[in-house]
Design a protein around this motif. Sequence first.
Motif, PDB file in Angstrom:
ATOM      1  N   VAL A 119       1.129   0.925  -1.330  1.00  0.00           N
ATOM      2  CA  VAL A 119       1.873   1.982  -0.658  1.00  0.00           C
ATOM      3  C   VAL A 119       3.210   2.067  -1.370  1.00  0.00           C
ATOM      4  CG1 VAL A 119       3.003   2.694   1.483  1.00  0.00           C
ATOM      5  CG2 VAL A 119       0.698   1.729   1.542  1.00  0.00           C
ATOM      6  N   TYR A 144       0.944   9.244   2.150  1.00  0.00           N
ATOM      7  CA  TYR A 144       1.181   8.197   3.142  1.00  0.00           C
ATOM      8  C   TYR A 144       2.286   8.675   4.057  1.00  0.00           C
ATOM      9  CZ  TYR A 144       2.352   3.646   5.150  1.00  0.00           C
ATOM     10  OH  TYR A 144       2.592   2.609   6.012  1.00  0.00           O
ATOM     11  N   GLN A 194       5.701   9.673  -0.885  1.00  0.00           N
ATOM     12  CA  GLN A 194       5.059   8.471  -0.354  1.00  0.00           C
ATOM     13  C   GLN A 194       3.556   8.631  -0.545  1.00  0.00           C
ATOM     14  OE1 GLN A 194       6.163   7.907   3.769  1.00  0.00           O
ATOM     15  NE2 GLN A 194       7.943   6.706   3.193  1.00  0.00           N
ATOM     16  N   GLY A 222       8.050  -0.112  -1.375  1.00  0.00           N
ATOM     17  CA  GLY A 222       6.777  -0.095  -0.674  1.00  0.00           C
ATOM     18  C   GLY A 222       6.174  -1.474  -0.608  1.00  0.00           C
ATOM     19  N   THR A 246      -6.022   8.021  -4.328  1.00  0.00           N
ATOM     20  CA  THR A 246      -4.683   8.211  -3.773  1.00  0.00           C
ATOM     21  C   THR A 246      -4.711   9.260  -2.668  1.00  0.00           C
ATOM     22  OG1 THR A 246      -4.101   9.901  -5.404  1.00  0.00           O
ATOM     23  CG2 THR A 246      -3.538   7.615  -5.946  1.00  0.00           C
ATOM     24  N   ARG A 252      -0.408   6.399  -0.774  1.00  0.00           N
ATOM     25  CA  ARG A 252      -1.227   5.207  -0.573  1.00  0.00           C
ATOM     26  C   ARG A 252      -2.299   5.264  -1.644  1.00  0.00           C
ATOM     27  NH1 ARG A 252      -6.106   4.785   2.243  1.00  0.00           N
ATOM     28  NH2 ARG A 252      -6.603   2.669   2.848  1.00  0.00           N
ATOM     29  N   GLU A 296      -4.577  -2.379  -1.972  1.00  0.00           N
ATOM     30  CA  GLU A 296      -3.884  -1.204  -1.460  1.00  0.00           C
ATOM     31  C   GLU A 296      -2.434  -1.238  -1.908  1.00  0.00           C
ATOM     32  OE1 GLU A 296      -3.028   0.943   2.829  1.00  0.00           O
ATOM     33  OE2 GLU A 296      -3.543  -1.179   2.786  1.00  0.00           O
TER      34      GLU A 296
END
Length: 90
Positions: free
Chosen positions: A45, A77, A3, A32, A74, A5, A43
Amino acid sequence: MEQIRAVVHGVVQGVGFRYHTRQVAQQLGVEGFVRNRPDGTVEIVAQCSSDQLKSLLHWAHQGPAGARVTQVETEPYTGADRFDGFTIER
């Protein structure tokens, strides 16, 4: 599963970046979301395998026609445990 972001900088709003990101993510099988941020960045995710993530981030560094990406930051997340597909958030 990883995961991450990612925050995409440059001319990335008003050029279809979110819609193209969703399309690419869905083709890759990434889960996501993507959304515009008030500061003019986008953004992303994403929850996916390492290979899927590499492909998505490679695309994000280019973006759709009309975008001019200057930087992609990056970080890990740790939000949701699981996403249901890939969506555009407002």
